[in-house]
Design a protein around this motif. Structure first.
Motif, PDB file in Angstrom:
ATOM      1  N   ARG A  15      -0.579  11.287   1.296  1.00  7.57           N
ATOM      2  CA  ARG A  15       0.274  10.102   1.276  1.00  7.57           C
ATOM      3  C   ARG A  15      -0.603   8.865   1.387  1.00  7.57           C
ATOM      4  NH1 ARG A  15       5.775  10.079   2.585  1.00  7.57           N
ATOM      5  NH2 ARG A  15       6.641  12.167   2.771  1.00  7.57           N
ATOM      6  N   ALA A  16      -0.214   7.846   0.677  1.00  9.11           N
ATOM      7  CA  ALA A  16      -0.936   6.576   0.750  1.00  9.11           C
ATOM      8  C   ALA A  16      -0.685   5.919   2.100  1.00  9.11           C
ATOM      9  CB  ALA A  16      -0.476   5.647  -0.369  1.00  9.11           C
ATOM     10  N   VAL A  17      -1.632   5.128   2.519  1.00  9.66           N
ATOM     11  CA  VAL A  17      -1.513   4.304   3.725  1.00  9.66           C
ATOM     12  C   VAL A  17      -1.865   2.866   3.339  1.00  9.66           C
ATOM     13  CG1 VAL A  17      -1.995   6.199   5.335  1.00  9.66           C
ATOM     14  CG2 VAL A  17      -3.889   4.815   4.443  1.00  9.66           C
ATOM     15  N   HIS A  18      -1.534   1.945   4.215  1.00  7.05           N
ATOM     16  CA  HIS A  18      -1.756   0.525   3.897  1.00  7.05           C
ATOM     17  C   HIS A  18      -3.217   0.236   3.580  1.00  7.05           C
ATOM     18  CE1 HIS A  18      -1.912  -3.847   4.270  1.00  7.05           C
ATOM     19  NE2 HIS A  18      -0.675  -3.774   3.807  1.00  7.05           N
ATOM     20  N   ASP A  19      -4.152   0.945   4.217  1.00  3.66           N
ATOM     21  CA  ASP A  19      -5.575   0.713   3.969  1.00  3.66           C
ATOM     22  C   ASP A  19      -5.993   1.056   2.542  1.00  3.66           C
ATOM     23  OD1 ASP A  19      -5.900  -0.225   6.534  1.00  3.66           O
ATOM     24  OD2 ASP A  19      -6.775   1.632   7.308  1.00  3.66           O
ATOM     25  N   ASP A  20      -5.151   1.738   1.779  1.00  3.40           N
ATOM     26  CA  ASP A  20      -5.444   2.076   0.385  1.00  3.40           C
ATOM     27  C   ASP A  20      -5.083   0.945  -0.575  1.00  3.40           C
ATOM     28  OD1 ASP A  20      -6.223   4.726   1.077  1.00  3.40           O
ATOM     29  OD2 ASP A  20      -4.104   5.352   1.059  1.00  3.40           O
ATOM     30  N   ALA A  21      -4.536  -0.145  -0.068  1.00  4.90           N
ATOM     31  CA  ALA A  21      -3.959  -1.198  -0.910  1.00  4.90           C
ATOM     32  C   ALA A  21      -4.925  -1.721  -1.969  1.00  4.90           C
ATOM     33  CB  ALA A  21      -3.449  -2.351  -0.051  1.00  4.90           C
ATOM     34  N   GLU A  22      -6.160  -2.016  -1.623  1.00  7.18           N
ATOM     35  CA  GLU A  22      -7.106  -2.594  -2.595  1.00  7.18           C
ATOM     36  C   GLU A  22      -7.301  -1.671  -3.786  1.00  7.18           C
ATOM     37  OE1 GLU A  22      -8.550  -5.607  -2.742  1.00  7.18           O
ATOM     38  OE2 GLU A  22      -7.445  -6.151  -0.937  1.00  7.18           O
ATOM     39  N   GLU A  23      -7.536  -0.399  -3.509  1.00  7.35           N
ATOM     40  CA  GLU A  23      -7.820   0.537  -4.598  1.00  7.35           C
ATOM     41  C   GLU A  23      -6.562   0.862  -5.406  1.00  7.35           C
ATOM     42  OE1 GLU A  23     -11.643   3.034  -3.219  1.00  7.35           O
ATOM     43  OE2 GLU A  23      -9.878   3.299  -1.937  1.00  7.35           O
ATOM     44  N   ILE A  24      -5.413   0.935  -4.744  1.00 14.25           N
ATOM     45  CA  ILE A  24      -4.169   1.166  -5.483  1.00 14.25           C
ATOM     46  C   ILE A  24      -3.878  -0.026  -6.387  1.00 14.25           C
ATOM     47  CG2 ILE A  24      -1.666   1.460  -5.319  1.00 14.25           C
ATOM     48  CD1 ILE A  24      -2.169   2.995  -2.676  1.00 14.25           C
ATOM     49  N   PHE A  25      -4.050  -1.237  -5.873  1.00 14.87           N
ATOM     50  CA  PHE A  25      -3.782  -2.416  -6.695  1.00 14.87           C
ATOM     51  C   PHE A  25      -4.672  -2.426  -7.933  1.00 14.87           C
ATOM     52  CE2 PHE A  25      -4.330  -6.870  -7.954  1.00 14.87           C
ATOM     53  CZ  PHE A  25      -3.019  -7.148  -8.289  1.00 14.87           C
ATOM     54  N   ALA A  26      -5.932  -2.086  -7.776  1.00 21.68           N
ATOM     55  CA  ALA A  26      -6.832  -2.028  -8.937  1.00 21.68           C
ATOM     56  C   ALA A  26      -6.311  -1.028  -9.968  1.00 21.68           C
ATOM     57  CB  ALA A  26      -8.238  -1.654  -8.487  1.00 21.68           C
ATOM     58  N   ARG A  48       2.066  -7.643 -16.067  1.00 17.38           N
ATOM     59  CA  ARG A  48       0.792  -7.787 -15.368  1.00 17.38           C
ATOM     60  C   ARG A  48       1.044  -7.795 -13.858  1.00 17.38           C
ATOM     61  NH1 ARG A  48      -4.267 -11.817 -15.912  1.00 17.38           N
ATOM     62  NH2 ARG A  48      -5.029 -11.314 -13.857  1.00 17.38           N
ATOM     63  N   PRO A  49       0.541  -6.799 -13.139  1.00 17.97           N
ATOM     64  CA  PRO A  49       0.741  -6.768 -11.682  1.00 17.97           C
ATOM     65  C   PRO A  49       0.093  -7.981 -11.013  1.00 17.97           C
ATOM     66  CG  PRO A  49      -0.047  -4.657 -12.480  1.00 17.97           C
ATOM     67  CD  PRO A  49      -0.183  -5.624 -13.618  1.00 17.97           C
ATOM     68  N   ARG A  50       0.840  -8.544 -10.064  1.00 16.36           N
ATOM     69  CA  ARG A  50       0.330  -9.671  -9.291  1.00 16.36           C
ATOM     70  C   ARG A  50       0.195  -9.249  -7.835  1.00 16.36           C
ATOM     71  NH1 ARG A  50       4.045 -14.362  -9.766  1.00 16.36           N
ATOM     72  NH2 ARG A  50       5.566 -12.714  -9.640  1.00 16.36           N
ATOM     73  N   ARG A  51      -0.790  -9.797  -7.172  1.00 14.21           N
ATOM     74  CA  ARG A  51      -1.124  -9.349  -5.820  1.00 14.21           C
ATOM     75  C   ARG A  51      -0.043  -9.685  -4.790  1.00 14.21           C
ATOM     76  NH1 ARG A  51      -5.400  -6.440  -3.482  1.00 14.21           N
ATOM     77  NH2 ARG A  51      -4.412  -5.880  -1.527  1.00 14.21           N
ATOM     78  N   GLU A  52       0.531 -10.874  -4.855  1.00 14.97           N
ATOM     79  CA  GLU A  52       1.522 -11.261  -3.845  1.00 14.97           C
ATOM     80  C   GLU A  52       2.727 -10.319  -3.824  1.00 14.97           C
ATOM     81  OE1 GLU A  52       4.440 -14.982  -2.797  1.00 14.97           O
ATOM     82  OE2 GLU A  52       2.501 -15.430  -3.742  1.00 14.97           O
ATOM     83  N   PRO A  53       3.367 -10.035  -4.958  1.00 14.33           N
ATOM     84  CA  PRO A  53       4.477  -9.066  -4.916  1.00 14.33           C
ATOM     85  C   PRO A  53       4.017  -7.662  -4.509  1.00 14.33           C
ATOM     86  CG  PRO A  53       4.544 -10.325  -6.959  1.00 14.33           C
ATOM     87  CD  PRO A  53       3.253 -10.662  -6.278  1.00 14.33           C
ATOM     88  N   PHE A  54       2.831  -7.270  -4.958  1.00 17.35           N
ATOM     89  CA  PHE A  54       2.288  -5.961  -4.560  1.00 17.35           C
ATOM     90  C   PHE A  54       2.212  -5.866  -3.038  1.00 17.35           C
ATOM     91  CE2 PHE A  54      -1.216  -3.312  -3.211  1.00 17.35           C
ATOM     92  CZ  PHE A  54      -1.039  -2.142  -3.930  1.00 17.35           C
ATOM     93  N   ASP A  55       1.607  -6.873  -2.408  1.00 18.63           N
ATOM     94  CA  ASP A  55       1.458  -6.866  -0.946  1.00 18.63           C
ATOM     95  C   ASP A  55       2.811  -6.914  -0.237  1.00 18.63           C
ATOM     96  OD1 ASP A  55      -1.302  -6.694  -1.047  1.00 18.63           O
ATOM     97  OD2 ASP A  55      -1.593  -8.866  -0.902  1.00 18.63           O
ATOM     98  N   GLN A  56       3.785  -7.547  -0.856  1.00 16.39           N
ATOM     99  CA  GLN A  56       5.128  -7.617  -0.275  1.00 16.39           C
ATOM    100  C   GLN A  56       5.839  -6.262  -0.383  1.00 16.39           C
ATOM    101  OE1 GLN A  56       7.627 -10.446  -2.263  1.00 16.39           O
ATOM    102  NE2 GLN A  56       9.378 -10.013  -0.957  1.00 16.39           N
ATOM    103  N   HIS A  57       5.663  -5.553  -1.488  1.00 14.08           N
ATOM    104  CA  HIS A  57       6.426  -4.334  -1.745  1.00 14.08           C
ATOM    105  C   HIS A  57       5.781  -3.061  -1.199  1.00 14.08           C
ATOM    106  CE1 HIS A  57       8.033  -6.838  -5.269  1.00 14.08           C
ATOM    107  NE2 HIS A  57       8.804  -6.990  -4.213  1.00 14.08           N
ATOM    108  N   LEU A  58       4.466  -3.041  -1.066  1.00 12.55           N
ATOM    109  CA  LEU A  58       3.794  -1.825  -0.598  1.00 12.55           C
ATOM    110  C   LEU A  58       4.317  -1.329   0.748  1.00 12.55           C
ATOM    111  CD1 LEU A  58       1.658   0.375  -1.071  1.00 12.55           C
ATOM    112  CD2 LEU A  58      -0.003  -1.158   0.035  1.00 12.55           C
ATOM    113  N   PRO A  59       4.440  -2.169   1.771  1.00  8.75           N
ATOM    114  CA  PRO A  59       4.946  -1.658   3.055  1.00  8.75           C
ATOM    115  C   PRO A  59       6.356  -1.063   2.945  1.00  8.75           C
ATOM    116  CG  PRO A  59       3.928  -3.805   3.367  1.00  8.75           C
ATOM    117  CD  PRO A  59       4.018  -3.577   1.882  1.00  8.75           C
TER     118      PRO A  59
END
Length: 150
Positions: A10-21, A31-42
């Motif tokens: 299972r993914a964890v929050h610490d995986d965010a950088e690599e998942i976003f890439a 085109r994925p944007r970082r702000e919505p990604f960071d909002q939706h991941l949790p």
């Protein structure tokens, strides 16, 4: 690569950088944007009806799969849907996709899903080799502005 080098979890929050890439490799029409990604991941990580898996090779996330289970009327219960599945370019054809799908299938069975579905135009041979069959045509209608897509 040996199976000892690959870990699916299972993914964890610490995986965010690599998942976003990886989302940037996956997305074709938005085109994925970082702000919505960071909002939706949790929210996705906390959603009991969602499963975000990562394929880790030598400590780095090289693939991910995001899927859901939901109730239906026509199937007499739950079905599972794979929304996103990607292996990093250069790590394809090494068993990551198979391992991610097998783990998702185990989770979906545990949630009493009747079947798993996904929409893709890529990797038909891969899915057919894992006994997925073509079952329809994919339609979509974009509801966001062009500004939101950029």
């Amino acid at each position: 690569m040996t199976s000892d080098d690959l870990l699916v979890r299972r993914a964890v929050h610490d995986d965010a950088e690599e998942i976003f890439a990886l989302t940037r490799e996956f997305a074709m029409s938005v085109r994925p944007r970082r702000e919505p990604f960071d909002q939706h991941l949790p929210a996705l990580l906390d959603n009991p009806d969602a499963l975000l898996l990562v394929a880790v090779v030598n400590g780095h996330v090289r693939g991910y799969l995001l899927g859901f289970v939901h109730l239906t009327l026509f199937a007499n219960g739950h079905v599972a849907w794979i929304e996103e599945a990607v292996s990093q370019h250069g790590f394809r054809r090494r068993g990551l996709g198979r391992a991610l799908l097998e783990e998702f299938e185990t989770w979906a069975r545990g949630r009493d899903a009747r079947y798993i579905a996904l929409a893709t135009r890529r990797a038909q041979e891969f899915y057919q080799a894992l006994r997925y069959e073509s079952a329809g045509t994919y339609y979509r209608k974009t509801l966001m502005s062009l500004e939101d897509q950029a």
